[in-house]
Design an enzyme around this catalytic site. Structure first.
Site, PDB file in Angstrom:
ATOM      1  N   LYS A  47      -7.707 -30.123  22.878  1.00  0.00           N
ATOM      2  CA  LYS A  47      -8.356 -29.008  23.519  1.00  0.00           C
ATOM      3  C   LYS A  47      -9.209 -28.216  22.542  1.00  0.00           C
ATOM      4  O   LYS A  47     -10.086 -27.436  22.930  1.00  0.00           O
ATOM      5  CB  LYS A  47      -7.283 -28.052  24.084  1.00  0.00           C
ATOM      6  CG  LYS A  47      -6.365 -28.676  25.076  1.00  0.00           C
ATOM      7  CD  LYS A  47      -5.261 -27.666  25.478  1.00  0.00           C
ATOM      8  CE  LYS A  47      -4.126 -28.333  26.170  1.00  0.00           C
ATOM      9  NZ  LYS A  47      -2.968 -27.427  26.326  1.00  0.00           N
ATOM     10  N   ASP A 104     -12.495 -29.552  16.253  1.00  0.00           N
ATOM     11  CA  ASP A 104     -12.392 -28.157  15.854  1.00  0.00           C
ATOM     12  C   ASP A 104     -12.201 -28.029  14.345  1.00  0.00           C
ATOM     13  O   ASP A 104     -12.930 -27.328  13.667  1.00  0.00           O
ATOM     14  CB  ASP A 104     -11.261 -27.443  16.619  1.00  0.00           C
ATOM     15  CG  ASP A 104      -9.910 -28.162  16.536  1.00  0.00           C
ATOM     16  OD1 ASP A 104      -9.834 -29.289  15.995  1.00  0.00           O
ATOM     17  OD2 ASP A 104      -8.919 -27.588  17.034  1.00  0.00           O
ATOM     18  N   ASP A 107      -7.907 -31.200   8.897  1.00  0.00           N
ATOM     19  CA  ASP A 107      -6.928 -30.779   7.893  1.00  0.00           C
ATOM     20  C   ASP A 107      -6.577 -31.984   7.032  1.00  0.00           C
ATOM     21  O   ASP A 107      -7.272 -32.294   6.075  1.00  0.00           O
ATOM     22  CB  ASP A 107      -5.725 -30.159   8.592  1.00  0.00           C
ATOM     23  CG  ASP A 107      -4.701 -29.614   7.612  1.00  0.00           C
ATOM     24  OD1 ASP A 107      -5.000 -29.558   6.402  1.00  0.00           O
ATOM     25  OD2 ASP A 107      -3.600 -29.238   8.045  1.00  0.00           O
ATOM     26  N   LYS A 135     -10.881 -28.317   6.083  1.00  0.00           N
ATOM     27  CA  LYS A 135     -10.057 -27.953   4.924  1.00  0.00           C
ATOM     28  C   LYS A 135     -10.243 -29.024   3.874  1.00  0.00           C
ATOM     29  O   LYS A 135     -10.700 -30.119   4.172  1.00  0.00           O
ATOM     30  CB  LYS A 135      -8.585 -27.839   5.342  1.00  0.00           C
ATOM     31  CG  LYS A 135      -8.319 -26.689   6.291  1.00  0.00           C
ATOM     32  CD  LYS A 135      -6.829 -26.571   6.578  1.00  0.00           C
ATOM     33  CE  LYS A 135      -6.575 -25.555   7.672  1.00  0.00           C
ATOM     34  NZ  LYS A 135      -5.158 -25.580   8.119  1.00  0.00           N
ATOM     35  N   PHE A 155      -3.532 -21.408   7.961  1.00  0.00           N
ATOM     36  CA  PHE A 155      -3.477 -21.838   9.352  1.00  0.00           C
ATOM     37  C   PHE A 155      -4.390 -20.948  10.173  1.00  0.00           C
ATOM     38  O   PHE A 155      -4.192 -19.742  10.256  1.00  0.00           O
ATOM     39  CB  PHE A 155      -2.052 -21.827   9.900  1.00  0.00           C
ATOM     40  CG  PHE A 155      -1.969 -22.653  11.153  1.00  0.00           C
ATOM     41  CD1 PHE A 155      -1.845 -24.035  11.081  1.00  0.00           C
ATOM     42  CD2 PHE A 155      -2.088 -22.064  12.405  1.00  0.00           C
ATOM     43  CE1 PHE A 155      -1.828 -24.820  12.228  1.00  0.00           C
ATOM     44  CE2 PHE A 155      -2.073 -22.837  13.560  1.00  0.00           C
ATOM     45  CZ  PHE A 155      -1.944 -24.213  13.468  1.00  0.00           C
TER      46      PHE A 155
HETATM   47  P1  IMP Z   1      -5.174 -33.342  10.792  1.00  0.00           P
HETATM   48  O1  IMP Z   1      -4.740 -34.607  11.468  1.00  0.00           O
HETATM   49  O2  IMP Z   1      -4.166 -32.872   9.776  1.00  0.00           O
HETATM   50  O3  IMP Z   1      -6.567 -33.444  10.179  1.00  0.00           O
HETATM   51  O4  IMP Z   1      -5.198 -32.209  11.882  1.00  0.00           O
HETATM   52  C1  IMP Z   1      -6.224 -32.125  12.806  1.00  0.00           C
HETATM   53  C2  IMP Z   1      -5.831 -31.415  14.077  1.00  0.00           C
HETATM   54  O5  IMP Z   1      -4.730 -30.533  13.866  1.00  0.00           O
HETATM   55  C3  IMP Z   1      -6.975 -30.546  14.553  1.00  0.00           C
HETATM   56  O6  IMP Z   1      -7.770 -31.200  15.504  1.00  0.00           O
HETATM   57  C4  IMP Z   1      -6.288 -29.333  15.110  1.00  0.00           C
HETATM   58  O7  IMP Z   1      -6.009 -29.522  16.488  1.00  0.00           O
HETATM   59  C5  IMP Z   1      -4.998 -29.245  14.341  1.00  0.00           C
HETATM   60  N1  IMP Z   1      -5.109 -28.314  13.182  1.00  0.00           N
HETATM   61  C6  IMP Z   1      -5.249 -28.595  11.875  1.00  0.00           C
HETATM   62  N2  IMP Z   1      -5.329 -27.489  11.111  1.00  0.00           N
HETATM   63  C7  IMP Z   1      -5.247 -26.460  11.991  1.00  0.00           C
HETATM   64  C8  IMP Z   1      -5.294 -25.033  11.828  1.00  0.00           C
HETATM   65  O8  IMP Z   1      -5.425 -24.450  10.734  1.00  0.00           O
HETATM   66  N3  IMP Z   1      -5.177 -24.301  12.976  1.00  0.00           N
HETATM   67  C9  IMP Z   1      -5.056 -24.856  14.219  1.00  0.00           C
HETATM   68  N4  IMP Z   1      -5.021 -26.189  14.408  1.00  0.00           N
HETATM   69  C10 IMP Z   1      -5.106 -26.975  13.306  1.00  0.00           C
HETATM   70 MG    MG Z   2      -4.316 -28.096  18.087  1.00  0.00          MG
END
Ligand code: IMP
Ligand code: MG
Length: 180
Positions: A47, A104, A107, A135, A155
């Site tokens: 979302k 969005d 991370d 990030k 976060f």
């Molecule tokens: P990743 O797989 O660790 O890169 O995380 C990616 C997904 O986790 C993003 O599409 C977000 O939905 C969620 N996410 C990662 N970091 C944050 C944050 O700081 N705030 C809110 N959602 C996050």
């Molecule tokens: Mg999320």
């Protein structure tokens, strides 16, 4: 401190609405220039991308289609589980089209890496990533070509980003203050 769900006093502003709007408009122009020809499909990862994508496409001055997919990796925690689940798969074929996966925030990059692997099997003419926030932790198989902002390693919530489904409606991006 109040423990109420979605308590706004727990959010410290990091990127204000005007700064975001300016950068999103620039990204729209970059995207318009990058795709002079061909079919463009803006594929939003729900979302979290819903506000970003809605604002972004209004700054793209060439024909395009919008689609969504729904993947999740976080649930109720603040760290990636490493397990990406696809809950909704775009019905539109990707073959022969320029696909821009709109996220969005990146991370760890786990969500993105597994989505990229999946989408590449569908033979798009090209595949690029457009993320509002990035990030610095990410180890990515595909470097995002379009990035809004480098994000602090905090976060973040707002402008589509949630914590436990709260805070998505904020017009700015803020950092969630930890429980004391
Ligand atoms: P990743 O797989 O660790 O890169 O995380 C990616 C997904 O986790 C993003 O599409 C977000 O939905 C969620 N996410 C990662 N970091 C944050 C944050 O700081 N705030 C809110 N959602 C996050
Ligand atoms: Mg999320």
């Amino acid at each position: 401190m109040s423990e109420a769900l979605g308590d706004l006093s727990r959010v410290r502003e990091v990127f204000d609405a005007e700064t975001i709007a300016r950068r999103v408009a620039e990204l729209g122009e970059e995207l318009s220039a990058h795709y002079p020809t061909g079919e463009l499909l803006m594929l939003g990862a729900l979302k979290g991308s819903f506000i970003f994508l809605a604002d972004l496409v209004r700054h793209i001055s060439r024909p395009l289609e919008v689609e969504f997919l729904v993947a999740s990796s976080y649930g109720r925690s603040k760290t990636s589980s490493g397990q990406v689940r696809l809950h909704y798969d775009p019905a539109t074929p990707l073959v022969g089209r320029h696909v821009v996966l709109v996220e969005d925030i990146i991370d760890s990059g786990r969500t993105l890496n597994s989505l990229v692997r999946l989408l590449e099997t569908r033979d798009p003419a090209s595949l690029e990533i457009c993320a509002l926030l990035r990030k610095r932790n990410a180890a990515l198989t595909l470097e995002p070509r379009f990035v809004g902002f480098d994000a602090p390693d905090e976060f973040l919530v707002g402008y589509g980003l949630d914590y436990d489904q709260q805070y998505r409606h904020l017009g700015f991006v803020g950092s969630l203050i930890e429980d004391q």
